[in-house]
Every structure is written in C-alpha cells, then in structure tokens.
Design a protein around this motif. Structure first.
Motif, PDB file in Angstrom:
ATOM      1  N   MET A  73      64.461  23.914  20.433  1.00  0.00           N
ATOM      2  CA  MET A  73      65.800  23.633  19.901  1.00  0.00           C
ATOM      3  C   MET A  73      66.583  22.661  20.798  1.00  0.00           C
ATOM      4  O   MET A  73      67.785  22.513  20.625  1.00  0.00           O
ATOM      5  CB  MET A  73      66.587  24.950  19.758  1.00  0.00           C
ATOM      6  CG  MET A  73      66.133  25.797  18.585  1.00  0.00           C
ATOM      7  SD  MET A  73      66.673  25.075  17.028  1.00  0.00           S
ATOM      8  CE  MET A  73      65.598  25.902  15.872  1.00  0.00           C
ATOM      9  N   ILE A  74      65.891  22.000  21.723  1.00  0.00           N
ATOM     10  CA  ILE A  74      66.580  21.091  22.654  1.00  0.00           C
ATOM     11  C   ILE A  74      67.291  19.943  21.916  1.00  0.00           C
ATOM     12  O   ILE A  74      68.458  19.651  22.227  1.00  0.00           O
ATOM     13  CB  ILE A  74      65.597  20.564  23.723  1.00  0.00           C
ATOM     14  CG1 ILE A  74      65.186  21.728  24.639  1.00  0.00           C
ATOM     15  CG2 ILE A  74      66.226  19.437  24.556  1.00  0.00           C
ATOM     16  CD1 ILE A  74      64.084  21.394  25.631  1.00  0.00           C
ATOM     17  N   PRO A  75      66.661  19.281  20.908  1.00  0.00           N
ATOM     18  CA  PRO A  75      67.394  18.219  20.190  1.00  0.00           C
ATOM     19  C   PRO A  75      68.700  18.721  19.561  1.00  0.00           C
ATOM     20  O   PRO A  75      69.713  18.016  19.574  1.00  0.00           O
ATOM     21  CB  PRO A  75      66.404  17.771  19.110  1.00  0.00           C
ATOM     22  CG  PRO A  75      65.058  18.094  19.679  1.00  0.00           C
ATOM     23  CD  PRO A  75      65.249  19.349  20.453  1.00  0.00           C
ATOM     24  N   LEU A  76      68.673  19.949  19.044  1.00  0.00           N
ATOM     25  CA  LEU A  76      69.895  20.512  18.438  1.00  0.00           C
ATOM     26  C   LEU A  76      70.948  20.810  19.511  1.00  0.00           C
ATOM     27  O   LEU A  76      72.122  20.484  19.343  1.00  0.00           O
ATOM     28  CB  LEU A  76      69.559  21.776  17.640  1.00  0.00           C
ATOM     29  CG  LEU A  76      70.745  22.557  17.060  1.00  0.00           C
ATOM     30  CD1 LEU A  76      71.624  21.674  16.188  1.00  0.00           C
ATOM     31  CD2 LEU A  76      70.265  23.759  16.254  1.00  0.00           C
ATOM     32  N   LEU A  77      70.524  21.408  20.622  1.00  0.00           N
ATOM     33  CA  LEU A  77      71.464  21.724  21.704  1.00  0.00           C
ATOM     34  C   LEU A  77      72.091  20.447  22.280  1.00  0.00           C
ATOM     35  O   LEU A  77      73.294  20.398  22.542  1.00  0.00           O
ATOM     36  CB  LEU A  77      70.743  22.503  22.810  1.00  0.00           C
ATOM     37  CG  LEU A  77      70.386  23.963  22.467  1.00  0.00           C
ATOM     38  CD1 LEU A  77      69.322  24.502  23.397  1.00  0.00           C
ATOM     39  CD2 LEU A  77      71.622  24.847  22.495  1.00  0.00           C
ATOM     40  N   ASN A  78      71.268  19.404  22.434  1.00  0.00           N
ATOM     41  CA  ASN A  78      71.793  18.128  22.940  1.00  0.00           C
ATOM     42  C   ASN A  78      72.767  17.497  21.952  1.00  0.00           C
ATOM     43  O   ASN A  78      73.770  16.893  22.340  1.00  0.00           O
ATOM     44  CB  ASN A  78      70.644  17.156  23.242  1.00  0.00           C
ATOM     45  CG  ASN A  78      69.856  17.583  24.474  1.00  0.00           C
ATOM     46  OD1 ASN A  78      70.364  18.335  25.310  1.00  0.00           O
ATOM     47  ND2 ASN A  78      68.619  17.130  24.588  1.00  0.00           N
ATOM     48  N   ALA A  79      72.460  17.642  20.631  1.00  0.00           N
ATOM     49  CA  ALA A  79      73.346  17.087  19.589  1.00  0.00           C
ATOM     50  C   ALA A  79      74.702  17.789  19.595  1.00  0.00           C
ATOM     51  O   ALA A  79      75.742  17.156  19.415  1.00  0.00           O
ATOM     52  CB  ALA A  79      72.689  17.214  18.216  1.00  0.00           C
TER      53      ALA A  79
END
Length: 603
Positions: free
Chosen positions: A183-189
């Motif tokens: 879920m890193i792309p979502l957390l960064n977004a």
C-alpha cells in the motif's frame, strides 16, 4: 504547528471495500500490534455493523508513515447517517473516495461527495477491487468525472489524483497495469495530495467540537480539531455556543488517536484531532478558546430529520416478561443519551408522559436505534413512521429521494408499473451488466415507507435498492403507504394451538406458530381481504369418548411469516403499534378490545 499532520476522511458506497482497505493501511503501516493482525474489518466494531455489513458510526484511527501522523476517519456510506458525515468533514482536509472498479459511483457516494464539495475539499480517487475479472476502470473514471460535474465541482476538484487498489490482496499503484504488492503508493499519495491542515498563524486557541462521546470514567468526551493555537492539560478554557460564552472550565485530559487506541498526551497543537475531558456541558459546534480571546467558529450545518415516530412505553398484557427496562424514565434517559452522539436524532416529550416523539434521517436510521434498544434489554412500542412535512411560502412540502434500483430485466415491467403507482419520476434507465437494468428515479419519502420490502418481493430478493434525500417539493395529493389487506386479530389471551391456526390458514397468512402466547388485540395474521377480522386461535379440537370412523386428518401448518424490524415498521397502519422486546416483535391494535375499536371508528 506540526506540518507532519494529515487529516483525511474515507468515504465509499456499501460493499465497495472501504473497511478492508483500512485494515490493509493499518497492517502495512505497522500500526497493528501482533495480536491485532488477524482481526478482519476492525473498523466495523459495532455488532450491528458486522451483521449488516455497513458503517453506521464514524470512527477515528491514525497511522504513522514516514514520520507523518495521518488521522483517518471512517464515514458512514448511507444517507440516513448523514449527521455523522457533516461533522467529520469539518475536521479533514481531503477525502479518499473508494469506488468499485466495476459498479462505479453510487447514490450514497454522491451524497457524501456533495457534502465534501460544500467544504471545498479535494478528493483522492481510489479504484478498488482491481483483482476481479469483471472490471472497467476507464468507464468508472468517466462516471466519477460526470458525477463531479453534476455536483458543480471546481477545476481543482475535477483534476483528481487516481490510485488503483486491491484491498483484498493488499496491492496499490498509480498505473493499473503496474501495481505494487503493498500500500506504499497509496500512503505516499495521501501525504502528497492531502493539504496541510488549514490554520491561521494567530496564537490564540480555537477548537470546534465535532463529535461527542461518553464513558463512565471520563464523563462527556469532546472530539474535534484544533484550528489554531495549542492546548495543554489543566489549561483553563472558555466554551462558546451560538457566539455566546457559556462557561469557563479546565481541561483534565487530552487524548490523541494512535492506531486503534487513544493515548493521553500533555500538549496538542493546531491541526491535531484530539479528544478532551473535563468539560461536562458540551454540545456539537461549541468553540473551545482562551478566556482572554473569545472568537467563535461558525456552527456546523446539519441536515434536519425527515421521518418521525412515536416511541411508547410497552402497555401490552405481556409487558415486562422479556425485557429489563420498561419505564418511561428509563426509555427517555436512554434516548437522551443517544442524542449526545447521534446528532441527527431529535427526541421530544409529548403531553402523554409515556409517549416520546423521535425524529431521524430515515427508516433505517430509526430501525438501527430500535435494534440497539432491543439488544440492551429495552421493551417499548412504536407507531408507524411518518414523513416530516414543512411549509415553504405557505405551500406544504414533503421530502423527495433519489432512488437507484438495480434489477433483473425480467422484473422490469412489474417494477416500472409499481413506480407509476408510487408517482415516481424516472430520470434514467440504463443497462448495467448481463441481463440487469439500473433505474434512477425521484420518489417521495412517503411512498418509500413500506416499498423496500415490497421491492425485495417483486425482485425475488435479487434487486438492490439505494436512496438518498434529494430535496423538499410540493406535497403529492396521492395517498401512499396504507396497507390494502386487513388483519386477523386475536379475540382472547392465551396459547395458540395448531388446530385453530390450521382452520385460519385459508383466511390469510399467519404470524404465529403453535404454542405461542397471544393476547387480546394482538395481530396474528394478514387477512386475505381488505377488512379486519377478529378470530379465535386458542380453541383446540373437541374430544369425545366416541370413536371416530376413519382417521383424523393430519394438521399441516404453513410456516408463519418471519417478522423483522424493517418489515414490522413497513407493515403497520396508523391504528396499530409494533411491540418490540429483546425476544419478540409483535403487532397489536392501539385499542385491544373489539368494542373500543368500534367506538374509535365511529369517532
């Protein structure tokens, strides 16, 4: 001020994967402790939420990610719990809009998104369930864009970031073909696209109470966001209500959300979402500030109730046999306690000390409350739900709802005929998936009382039904909702026997089974005809010492109709009540004696 704070709300339609997504964010950010990692749907902590698969109460959590403190508030997806939505949006700076990769945005999504636009919040779009074989993300994105245009979104809101996810598999990414197994792309977004909390540079304290909670240890707990300044334990503050100072008090505790828990802290700064204790006289929208600088914040806008019911003390002959709390004092105390948290609920006392007028945002809103009371061992009787009418410019108006029905094509004719009877205004009719049709129409809230259960019968349980308040319009002259069939009413009090029930089966459908206790005036079945019929369901077969020629006919009892709370509220007429206890749901006439019913008719 702490610039490492991000405050977001998460909104989605029922079953679009919001709660599963939150589970993944909590797990992958390392927020869960080891013993919590195997718990599913952890944010649906309420028993009723787990049973119905919907979010009823807004709940707070937070995660730590790359030194950022991300406050996440889980919002209800149903318009009946709109009062929860209003308060949440006053605390956040962005919303995560979770949409199914096949179904697209739904009416409840529309309702909450419209509210977020009123607060000038920019959404982050999450296209979820990308692991499924039947997905159409491009079509869904076009639908979202069209929805935003219809809701008068500004240019910045229309330029929304998109993240593709599979909450079930724990995958996310900005490209649907190159999703990562985390879920890193979502957390960064979230960190990139969520604005810093909007705060002025003035130092005096300003905090608005957006939610209230209560426990026996702390008393009343106020929840809200510090808009400016800072707050410390033991600080003396003033409480402002409707621009007037109410009183001055001391902050005993400050609690901050860390994962699924709240921890005591000594100091909170602008942008923090916190809970405070020590101020016992608190209401939603109150402003907490320094006694030297009294600067009130504007009141939160809350949608008014649309449906009213009478909650009465149980006065049936079986009162007190199944429940623990039966008195008017106990019921009123519990209802008043509910209004602390449940801001859309209005409770008023009437001239009769045993009857309370309770107003809510819809049938579902009130039926959830009744189910909670049942489980807490309360006994009470309730009237048929009635829509709240309003006068505008000397014209009587009633609420109308936007209704979205998804049905099988074979049921189309029956349903459109029914919508015609209900004076529905069909806005749109589209083919959705294989052999299914989606109908969007405007119906008055009055016509919807009782329609939900009828809709499920018409579609053999295969249809889906969603609605949200659209507007108030001139009242329709057509009468809705009164049942066409009469009822079968018990003549005496006693135990029902199979011999009598089998003889009554050709008169209608029964609500009772053999061995069940019934009382005079209780409704035991639906009559085949339009009139009410008083019947005897207690008399067994007469026995003699004469041997019968041949064998007796076997008694075959048809399974009685299962009474649910929603069915009960939709079934009763104005001269009837629903008796609700922890173990039973019964129907009864207001006047139990037949002679009293006849007198009431003559009046």
């Amino acid at each position: 001020m702490n610039t490492k704070i991000r405050n977001i709300a998460i909104i989605a339609h029922v079953d679009h994967g919001k709660t599963t997504l939150l589970d993944q964010l909590l797990r992958q950010s390392g927020t869960f402790e080891k013993h919590e990692e195997k718990i599913d749907r952890i944010m649906d902590s309420n028993e009723l939420e787990k049973e119905r698969g919907i979010t009823i109460l807004s709940k707070h959590t937070s995660i730590k990610w790359n030194k950022y403190h991300i406050n996440i508030i889980d919002t209800p997806g149903h318009a009946d719990f709109g009062g929860e939505v209003e308060r949440i949006l006053s605390m956040v700076d962005s919303v995560l809009l979770v949409v199914d990769a096949f179904e697209g945005p739904m009416p409840q999504t529309r309702y909450v998104t419209k509210k977020s636009f009123l607060y000038n919040i920019k959404p982050i779009i999450i296209i979820n369930k990308m692991d499924r074989s039947t997905i159409r993300p491009d079509w869904v994105i076009n639908q979202i864009f069209d929805l935003f245009v219809n809701l008068s979104a500004n240019d910045e809101q229309l330029d929304f970031p998109i993240i593709y996810t599979s909450a079930l598999l724990g995958k996310s990414g900005s490209n649907p073909n190159k999703m990562k197994n985390n879920m890193i792309p979502l957390l960064n977004a979230i960190i990139e696209y969520t604005p810093k909390p909007k705060i002025t540079k003035k130092n005096f304290l300003q905090m608005q109470i957006s939610q209230l909670d209560f426990n026996n240890y702390f008393g009343i707990i106020g929840i809200g966001k510090i808009q400016q300044g800072q707050l410390q334990v033991n600080q003396i503050v003033s409480v402002l209500r409707n621009k007037k100072k109410i009183y001055t008090g001391k902050i005993n505790n400050i609690l901050k959300f860390y994962g699924l828990k709240q921890k005591k802290i000594k100091k909170a700064v602008a942008g923090d979402i916190i809970s405070i204790t020590g101020l016992n006289n608190l209401e939603i929208s109150d402003t907490i500030c320094n006694p030297e600088s009294l600067n009130p914040l504007p009141n939160l806008k809350i949608d008014n109730p649309t449906v009213n019911m009478l909650f009465c003390v149980n006065q049936s002959p079986f009162c007190g046999q199944e429940g623990k709390y039966v008195t008017s004092r106990q019921i009123l105390e519990r209802l008043k306690k509910e209004t602390i948290r449940n801001i859309s609920l209005k409770v008023n006392e009437t001239k009769d000390s045993n009857i309370f007028s309770v107003s809510g945002r819809g049938e579902l809103h009130l039926s959830i409350l009744l189910e909670q009371l049942r489980r807490e061992n309360f006994e009470l009787e309730v009237s048929r739900p009635k829509v709240i009418l309003k006068k505008k410019n000397n014209i009587l108006t009633e609420p109308f709802e936007l209704v979205l029905l998804n049905i099988n094509k074979k049921n189309q004719g029956q349903l459109i005929k029914k919508l015609g009877e209900l004076r529905g205004d069909i806005q749109n009719l589209t083919n959705s998936e294989q052999d299914r049709i989606q109908i969007e129409c405007i119906l008055s809230s009055r016509s919807l009382i009782g329609f939900r259960s009828e809709f499920m019968n018409l579609t053999s349980g295969e249809g889906t039904f969603f609605s949200s308040i659209s507007h108030y319009g001139p009242i329709q002259k057509h009468q809705f909702g009164q049942r066409k069939n009469g009822v079968l009413i018990s003549k005496n009090t006693g135990t029902a026997v199979s011999f009598s029930i089998s003889n009554l089966q050709n008169r209608g459908k029964m609500f009772i089974k053999h061995g069940e206790k019934v009382y005079e005036g209780q409704i035991v079945g639906i009559h085949n005809r339009s009139n009410d019929l008083t019947v005897n369901c207690l008399t067994g077969k007469k026995l003699t010492n004469m041997r019968a020629s041949g064998t007796d006919e076997a008694i075959n009892l048809i399974t009685p109709i299962k009474i649910t709370l929603e069915y009960a509220l939709n079934f009763v007429n104005d001269d009837e009540l629903v008796e609700i206890t922890p173990k039973s749901i019964r129907f009864r006439k207001i006047h139990l004696k037949e002679s009293d019913r006849k007198k009431a008719k003559k009046k």
